[in-house]
Design a protein around this motif. Structure first.
Motif, PDB file in Angstrom:
ATOM      1  N   TRP A 123      -6.533  12.159   0.469  1.00  0.00           N
ATOM      2  CA  TRP A 123      -5.499  11.532   0.008  1.00  0.00           C
ATOM      3  C   TRP A 123      -5.653  10.405  -1.146  1.00  0.00           C
ATOM      4  CZ3 TRP A 123      -7.876  11.530   4.416  1.00  0.00           C
ATOM      5  CH2 TRP A 123      -8.522  10.181   5.007  1.00  0.00           C
ATOM      6  N   ILE A 124      -4.489   9.893  -1.590  1.00  0.00           N
ATOM      7  CA  ILE A 124      -4.792   8.776  -2.536  1.00  0.00           C
ATOM      8  C   ILE A 124      -4.291   7.556  -1.838  1.00  0.00           C
ATOM      9  CG2 ILE A 124      -4.662   7.871  -5.005  1.00  0.00           C
ATOM     10  CD1 ILE A 124      -5.789  10.503  -4.608  1.00  0.00           C
ATOM     11  N   ARG A 125      -5.011   6.370  -1.708  1.00  0.00           N
ATOM     12  CA  ARG A 125      -4.364   5.006  -1.249  1.00  0.00           C
ATOM     13  C   ARG A 125      -4.115   4.123  -2.397  1.00  0.00           C
ATOM     14  NH1 ARG A 125      -4.952   2.639   4.058  1.00  0.00           N
ATOM     15  NH2 ARG A 125      -6.564   3.934   4.515  1.00  0.00           N
ATOM     16  N   ARG A 185      -7.209   4.710  -4.947  1.00  0.00           N
ATOM     17  CA  ARG A 185      -8.579   5.003  -4.182  1.00  0.00           C
ATOM     18  C   ARG A 185      -8.516   6.363  -3.443  1.00  0.00           C
ATOM     19  NH1 ARG A 185     -10.007   0.416  -0.309  1.00  0.00           N
ATOM     20  NH2 ARG A 185      -9.214   1.573   1.410  1.00  0.00           N
ATOM     21  N   THR A 239       0.905  -1.070   0.069  1.00  0.00           N
ATOM     22  CA  THR A 239       0.070   0.009  -0.117  1.00  0.00           C
ATOM     23  C   THR A 239       0.997   1.240  -0.007  1.00  0.00           C
ATOM     24  OG1 THR A 239      -1.548  -1.210   1.448  1.00  0.00           O
ATOM     25  CG2 THR A 239      -1.927   1.101   1.131  1.00  0.00           C
ATOM     26  N   GLU A 240       0.571   2.143  -1.066  1.00  0.00           N
ATOM     27  CA  GLU A 240       1.308   3.408  -0.792  1.00  0.00           C
ATOM     28  C   GLU A 240       0.400   4.549  -0.901  1.00  0.00           C
ATOM     29  OE1 GLU A 240       5.192   3.244  -3.354  1.00  0.00           O
ATOM     30  OE2 GLU A 240       3.866   1.840  -4.282  1.00  0.00           O
ATOM     31  N   PHE A 241       0.774   5.807  -0.742  1.00  0.00           N
ATOM     32  CA  PHE A 241      -0.062   7.023  -0.655  1.00  0.00           C
ATOM     33  C   PHE A 241       0.460   8.107  -1.197  1.00  0.00           C
ATOM     34  CE2 PHE A 241      -0.821   4.394   3.368  1.00  0.00           C
ATOM     35  CZ  PHE A 241      -2.346   4.266   3.414  1.00  0.00           C
ATOM     36  N   TYR A 242      -0.377   8.943  -1.676  1.00  0.00           N
ATOM     37  CA  TYR A 242      -0.097  10.329  -1.983  1.00  0.00           C
ATOM     38  C   TYR A 242      -0.778  11.005  -0.944  1.00  0.00           C
ATOM     39  CZ  TYR A 242       0.920  14.760  -4.046  1.00  0.00           C
ATOM     40  OH  TYR A 242       1.080  15.987  -4.435  1.00  0.00           O
ATOM     41  N   GLY A 243      -0.088  12.048  -0.274  1.00  0.00           N
ATOM     42  CA  GLY A 243      -0.712  12.394   1.186  1.00  0.00           C
ATOM     43  C   GLY A 243      -0.587  11.342   1.960  1.00  0.00           C
ATOM     44  N   LEU A 244      -1.330  11.459   3.049  1.00  0.00           N
ATOM     45  CA  LEU A 244      -1.547  10.516   3.903  1.00  0.00           C
ATOM     46  C   LEU A 244      -2.930  10.455   4.864  1.00  0.00           C
ATOM     47  CD1 LEU A 244       1.665  10.154   5.868  1.00  0.00           C
ATOM     48  CD2 LEU A 244       1.017   8.409   4.422  1.00  0.00           C
ATOM     49  N   PRO A 245      -3.685   9.400   5.330  1.00  0.00           N
ATOM     50  CA  PRO A 245      -4.803   9.458   5.980  1.00  0.00           C
ATOM     51  C   PRO A 245      -4.320   9.942   7.200  1.00  0.00           C
ATOM     52  CG  PRO A 245      -4.064   7.007   5.465  1.00  0.00           C
ATOM     53  CD  PRO A 245      -3.096   7.812   4.727  1.00  0.00           C
ATOM     54  N   GLU A 277      -9.146   8.973  -0.924  1.00  0.00           N
ATOM     55  CA  GLU A 277     -10.040   8.869   0.341  1.00  0.00           C
ATOM     56  C   GLU A 277     -10.218  10.265   0.802  1.00  0.00           C
ATOM     57  OE1 GLU A 277      -8.528   4.187   1.298  1.00  0.00           O
ATOM     58  OE2 GLU A 277      -8.337   5.913   2.863  1.00  0.00           O
TER      59      GLU A 277
END
Lengths: 252, 195
Positions: B37-39, B54, A2-8, B56
């Motif tokens: 953000w994108i997952r 995805r 799993t990778e992100f652009y930005g972060l939860p 979110e």
């Protein structure tokens, strides 16, 4: 993978300062309950413990305000200008404030003492109950299950009775052992009430301190160091569960 | 009263994060926190590989767990189904952050909790959220669920498959993911964790 652009925004939202409050509010609620009970029993130590309860409630409310990022925006006034019965923290704000008020009147000897003692008892029960509920209400957090709604009041009583034992009140020893036993039993069962991945997270993130606080709790039955052990065990456990429970699980 | 909702067609989303950047700029979201953000998750084993992009953000749940836990009423739900925060009442206690199953909320450095608003300030002027406007693949649809002619209602009707995040929690999200690339639907972290 799993990778992100930005972060939860999945970081810690309740820090060690909040964990400290969870310990203090346990003490505050627990001691307030003891004080109210002593008043109802017309015990000679009632006033002494009422003063302790007032100090602990005030300290806790100060810590709550001081650690809040909203402290200098003075929005906390809205806690008391609104009523939100579905919010455990809302209950806590009222429970602690009214405990302080009724405890204060009892200490000063103003007003109908018997009725105030009953009200003090009721509000202290609210203060005792709300921290566990504030965690357990979050059904999305696998570690904060319904057991915490029982474990937190029990550990709060352990904290209060341990303090009373340290203050030299002989009547505190026996109930301390009783509540320490009950809370340790629930603590030992707690990992078994979790789904396997949540249990794995608990053991991975806090397995050692969890075991340590459980073992320390066994020391509460000891004669000399018992109160200290009970205090450390209950405080550590409360703080640990607040800190490691800030986890969503693997459902996202 | 409209019932605002969003749909994101994952068969079209390439995870370029234009929506996330547009959000950052439009709402002046501070560094280190995100309304959107994108997952990106790789699933399967060659030759049966899938990648899910995805985006979110707040799902503006119809049954939002973040609202009832708020002790001051700062966290509230509007009549048109937006879940918003009134900074003037927020004590930053974090109860809503704890209750949100989607990590959609953060502490704003200004001392209050903040999150996606579905660009309420744009909706007031008859516009659409910045993320919808900027999306280069057109995978985002927004509008009123109760209006069958709205882009979101049409997209939902035409979708081969509709999913929401963590439906088991009963939050009834109003951000719908359409046409998830995996046959199993939206991916979960437990699927990609290897010991």
């Amino acid at each position: 993978m799993t990778e992100f652009y930005g972060l939860p925004n999945a970081g810690e939202f309740w820090h060690w300062t909040n964990a400290l409050h969870f310990v203090l509010v346990g003490l505050a609620g627990g001691v307030a309950l003891l004080a109210a009970y002593l008043h109802l029993k017309r015990h000679e130590e009632a006033r002494r413990y009422t003063l302790w309860a007032l100090a602990l409630i005030a300290l806790d409310l100060f810590v709550l305000w001081a650690e809040s990022p909203a402290r200098f925006r003075f929005t906390h006034i809205w806690l008391f200008l609104s009523f939100h019965p579905q919010s455990p923290i809302g209950w806590g704000a009222w429970g602690l404030a009214l405990s302080f008020l009724t405890g204060g009147l009892l200490f000063l000897g103003k007003g109908p003492q018997r009725a105030l003692a009953w009200a003090f008892l009721l509000f202290s029960l609210v203060a005792l109950a709300y921290p566990g509920m504030a965690l357990a209400v979050n059904l999305n957090r696998p570690l904060w299950n319904a057991l915490l709604a029982g474990l937190f009041p029990l550990t709060a009583l352990v904290l209060a009775l341990a303090l009373a034992a340290l203050l030299g009140s002989p009547w505190a020893r026996e109930p301390l052992r009783l509540f320490a036993g009950a809370s340790l039993l629930l603590t030992a069962l707690y990992p078994l009430t979790l789904a396997p991945e949540a249990r794995g997270h608990l053991l991975e993130e806090g397995g050692f301190p969890f075991l340590l606080f459980l073992l320390l709790g066994l020391g509460a039955f000891q004669e000399r160091l018992g109160p200290w052990m009970g205090l450390l065990s209950a405080a550590g456990l409360r703080a640990l569960l607040v800190l490691v429970g800030q986890w969503q699980g693997f459902g996202l | 009263m409209p019932r605002y909702a969003m749909a994101i067609d994952l068969s079209l989303c390439v995870g370029c994060a234009a929506c996330a950047v547009a959000c950052k700029m439009e709402n002046e979201v501070p560094p280190g926190v995100h309304r959107l953000w994108i997952r990106e998750r790789e699933l399967g084993v060659f030759p049966d590989l899938t990648v899910e992009f995805r985006p979110e953000q707040c799902l503006h749940c119809a049954n939002p767990p973040c609202v009832p836990v708020c002790p001051t009423g700062a966290s509230y739900q509007t009549k048109d189904g937006l879940v918003l925060v009134d900074p003037g009442k927020c004590i930053a206690c974090g109860a809503c952050v704890a209750a949100c199953p989607y990590d959609a909320r953060y502490l704003h450095p200004g001392g209050y909790v903040d999150k996606c608003t579905f660009c309420a300030h744009r909706l007031e002027k008859g516009g659409v959220p910045a993320c919808v406007e900027t999306c280069p693949t057109g995978c985002r649809a927004f509008g009123d669920l109760d209006d069958p002619e709205s882009p979101v209602a049409k997209a939902l009707k035409e979708a081969g498959r509709v999913d929401v995040l963590r439906p088991e929690l009963g939050t009834q999200p109003k951000l719908f993911y359409l046409n998830a690339p995996s046959k199993k639907g939206l991916s979960q972290e437990r699927e990609v964790r290897h010991d």
